[in-house]
Design a protein around this motif. Structure first.
Motif, mmCIF file in Angstrom:
data_model
loop_
_atom_site.group_PDB
_atom_site.id
_atom_site.type_symbol
_atom_site.label_atom_id
_atom_site.label_comp_id
_atom_site.label_asym_id
_atom_site.label_seq_id
_atom_site.Cartn_x
_atom_site.Cartn_y
_atom_site.Cartn_z
ATOM 1 N N GLY A 76 20.863 7.467 15.974
ATOM 2 C CA GLY A 76 20.433 6.735 14.783
ATOM 3 C C GLY A 76 20.064 5.293 15.022
ATOM 4 N N ALA A 77 20.284 4.784 16.232
ATOM 5 C CA ALA A 77 20.001 3.376 16.505
ATOM 6 C C ALA A 77 18.518 3.082 16.304
ATOM 7 N N PRO A 78 18.173 2.008 15.582
ATOM 8 C CA PRO A 78 16.768 1.711 15.277
ATOM 9 C C PRO A 78 16.051 1.026 16.438
ATOM 10 N N ALA A 79 14.735 0.998 16.351
ATOM 11 C CA ALA A 79 13.933 0.327 17.375
ATOM 12 C C ALA A 79 14.061 -1.187 17.279
ATOM 13 N N ASP A 80 14.300 -1.714 16.067
ATOM 14 C CA ASP A 80 14.452 -3.156 15.862
ATOM 15 C C ASP A 80 15.866 -3.445 15.356
ATOM 16 N N TRP A 81 16.312 -4.680 15.554
ATOM 17 C CA TRP A 81 17.666 -5.054 15.180
ATOM 18 C C TRP A 81 17.921 -4.789 13.700
ATOM 19 N N ALA A 82 19.087 -4.201 13.414
ATOM 20 C CA ALA A 82 19.472 -3.936 12.033
ATOM 21 C C ALA A 82 20.987 -3.825 11.954
ATOM 22 N N PHE A 83 21.533 -4.180 10.784
ATOM 23 C CA PHE A 83 22.954 -4.018 10.517
ATOM 24 C C PHE A 83 23.299 -2.539 10.665
ATOM 25 N N TYR A 84 24.347 -2.256 11.430
ATOM 26 C CA TYR A 84 24.600 -0.858 11.799
ATOM 27 C C TYR A 84 24.817 0.040 10.592
ATOM 28 N N ARG A 85 25.393 -0.504 9.500
ATOM 29 C CA ARG A 85 25.637 0.333 8.317
ATOM 30 C C ARG A 85 24.359 0.615 7.540
ATOM 31 N N ASP A 86 23.345 -0.230 7.754
ATOM 32 C CA ASP A 86 22.036 0.048 7.157
ATOM 33 C C ASP A 86 21.221 0.993 8.031
ATOM 34 N N ALA A 87 21.441 0.920 9.335
ATOM 35 C CA ALA A 87 20.608 1.684 10.267
ATOM 36 C C ALA A 87 21.051 3.136 10.402
ATOM 37 N N LEU A 88 22.354 3.378 10.305
ATOM 38 C CA LEU A 88 22.882 4.708 10.597
ATOM 39 C C LEU A 88 23.132 5.497 9.316
ATOM 40 N N PRO A 89 22.955 6.808 9.357
ATOM 41 C CA PRO A 89 23.300 7.635 8.197
ATOM 42 C C PRO A 89 24.804 7.592 7.952
ATOM 43 N N HIS A 90 25.197 7.815 6.710
ATOM 44 C CA HIS A 90 26.625 7.809 6.398
ATOM 45 C C HIS A 90 27.323 8.905 7.206
ATOM 46 N N PRO A 91 28.412 8.560 7.881
ATOM 47 C CA PRO A 91 29.019 9.536 8.788
ATOM 48 C C PRO A 91 29.878 10.592 8.101
ATOM 49 N N GLY A 92 30.263 10.345 6.854
ATOM 50 C CA GLY A 92 31.179 11.279 6.195
ATOM 51 C C GLY A 92 32.629 10.943 6.464
ATOM 52 N N TYR A 93 32.881 9.815 7.125
ATOM 53 C CA TYR A 93 34.233 9.323 7.387
ATOM 54 C C TYR A 93 34.143 7.796 7.390
ATOM 55 N N PRO A 94 35.283 7.075 7.438
ATOM 56 C CA PRO A 94 35.250 5.614 7.280
ATOM 57 C C PRO A 94 34.373 4.912 8.309
ATOM 58 N N TRP A 95 33.686 3.853 7.854
ATOM 59 C CA TRP A 95 32.772 3.120 8.710
ATOM 60 C C TRP A 95 33.479 2.416 9.867
ATOM 61 N N ARG A 96 34.781 2.156 9.716
ATOM 62 C CA ARG A 96 35.479 1.460 10.816
ATOM 63 C C ARG A 96 35.443 2.288 12.103
ATOM 64 N N TYR A 97 35.417 3.616 11.953
ATOM 65 C CA TYR A 97 35.324 4.463 13.141
ATOM 66 C C TYR A 97 33.925 4.388 13.755
ATOM 67 N N VAL A 98 32.927 4.210 12.913
ATOM 68 C CA VAL A 98 31.566 4.026 13.429
ATOM 69 C C VAL A 98 31.483 2.713 14.183
ATOM 70 N N ARG A 99 32.132 1.675 13.632
ATOM 71 C CA ARG A 99 32.114 0.379 14.317
ATOM 72 C C ARG A 99 32.736 0.502 15.712
ATOM 73 N N GLN A 100 33.827 1.266 15.821
ATOM 74 C CA GLN A 100 34.423 1.486 17.135
ATOM 75 C C GLN A 100 33.449 2.201 18.073
ATOM 76 N N ALA A 101 32.729 3.177 17.526
ATOM 77 C CA ALA A 101 31.756 3.904 18.341
ATOM 78 C C ALA A 101 30.602 2.997 18.759
ATOM 79 N N VAL A 102 30.219 2.074 17.898
ATOM 80 C CA VAL A 102 29.171 1.106 18.245
ATOM 81 C C VAL A 102 29.599 0.280 19.455
ATOM 82 N N HIS A 103 30.834 -0.192 19.447
ATOM 83 C CA HIS A 103 31.325 -0.979 20.583
ATOM 84 C C HIS A 103 31.366 -0.127 21.855
#
Length: 331
Positions: A76-103
């Motif tokens: 889901g990572a975009p070609a241009d810089w974007a806030f990760y919660r705007d760029a990625l589809p909703h995961p169906g679980y808390p965003w904090r886990y997505v933030r960990q995956a981003v790191h």
């Protein structure tokens, strides 16, 4: 046949698939793994047929599995810089886990990240390719009797009904004899039958197709649902990172009795103390025959740095890498 019917046979089928896939339709670029699947269904052997050009692009992401959380970010990572919660589809679980995956993804150079104030922005390093062509599930049963045929019929029926795989096969040993037709009639007609003879080891001619499989992929104009497609990709990623030679990760190659022995064009684990192919459960520190390598094997001029156990691991890892390079080079 190898001394341990189930485990040794599984490894030989994996090596045969590596040498001679597709058994009825000619060579196809593919990678092979074992003991993969879902919570409901685990396959003995898994063949991932790949698009060579797309597979080469997948190789650029590294040799390790991209797990389900990372896939969500990388795909889901975009070609241009974007806030990760705007760029990625909703995961169906808390965003904090997505933030960990981003790191984690950024730590492996799978994506780029930066901070804009207190917001984490991401962009892709390269597009994640559509590299998986087909997924083939193989059940291995060297000694096919009535009770085994009944159990396998239920398992293969499940594969046919769910359509998670594109083909389903049963591999069984013949050692020069016919597979009993009455037993084959117990199995779903959509499943292929691979009759093997590994009595002289494994090579590209060690199996014949006794029954051709049906294509389980959706028909023209139809598609699998997104959840199933994502699950298929997760299986393919695990196959990519694991391969079938990973048995050394759950065994004890540091035991003085552990060996690799050749079975035709395959290398299989062998226990010199028991004179057989050991299973992962048998080849453990709790085995009564377990005897650690003497320290001097690793310090007094042994020709393989680190001792024979580490040498066996390097041999298997090099072979896995060599076979994983092969689909990329296919025109």
């Amino acid at each position: 046949m190898t001394p341990d019917a189930e485990f040794g046979y599984e490894l030989l089928v994996c090596r045969f698939a590596e040498l001679a896939w597709h058994p009825s339709e000619g060579p196809r670029p593919a990678i092979v793994a074992r003991q993969l699947g879902t919570k409901e269904r685990r396959w003995d052997t898994v063949v991932i047929e790949v698009d060579p050009a797309a597979f080469a692009r997948r190789r650029a992401f590294g040799d390790r599995t991209i797990d389900s959380d990372l896939l969500h970010v990388v795909r889901g990572a975009p070609a241009d810089w974007a806030f990760y919660r705007d760029a990625l589809p909703h995961p169906g679980y808390p965003w904090r886990y997505v933030r960990q995956a981003v790191h984690r993804a950024a730590g492996r150079d799978l994506i780029e990240k930066r901070r804009d104030g207190n917001r984490i922005e991401i962009r892709r390093v390269r597009p994640y390719p559509d590299w998986v062509e087909r997924i083939v599930a193989v059940e291995n049963k060297p000694d096919l009797d009535r009770s085994a045929a009944d159990r396998l019929a239920d398992q293969l029926d499940h594969d046919v009904e769910t359509g998670l795989a594109d083909e389903a096969w049963l591999a069984t040993e013949t050692t020069g004899e016919r597979v009993e037709p009455a037993l084959l009639r117990e199995l779903p007609v959509e499943a292929g039958i691979l009759a093997t003879d590994f009595s002289a080891g494994v090579d590209a001619d060690a199996a014949d197709v006794a029954w051709h499989p049906s294509d389980l992929a959706p028909g023209e104009g139809e598609r699998r649902d997104p959840e199933t497609e994502t699950l298929r990709l997760e299986i393919a990623e695990r196959a990519y990172g694991k391969g079938w030679r990973s048995f050394h990760e759950t065994m004890r190659p540091d035991c003085r009795h552990f060996e690799l022995r050749r079975e035709g064009r395959a290398l299989l684990p062998h226990c010199a103390a028991k004179g057989k192919v050991p299973t992962a459960r048998e080849c453990s520190g709790s085995c009564p025959k377990f005897s650690p390598e003497p320290p001097q094997w690793r310090t007094r001029g042994w020709p393989i740095e680190g001792g024979p156990g580490k040498g066996y691991k390097r041999v298997l890892d090099r072979r896995r890498e060599r076979e994983r390079d092969r689909p990329e080079s296919v025109e």
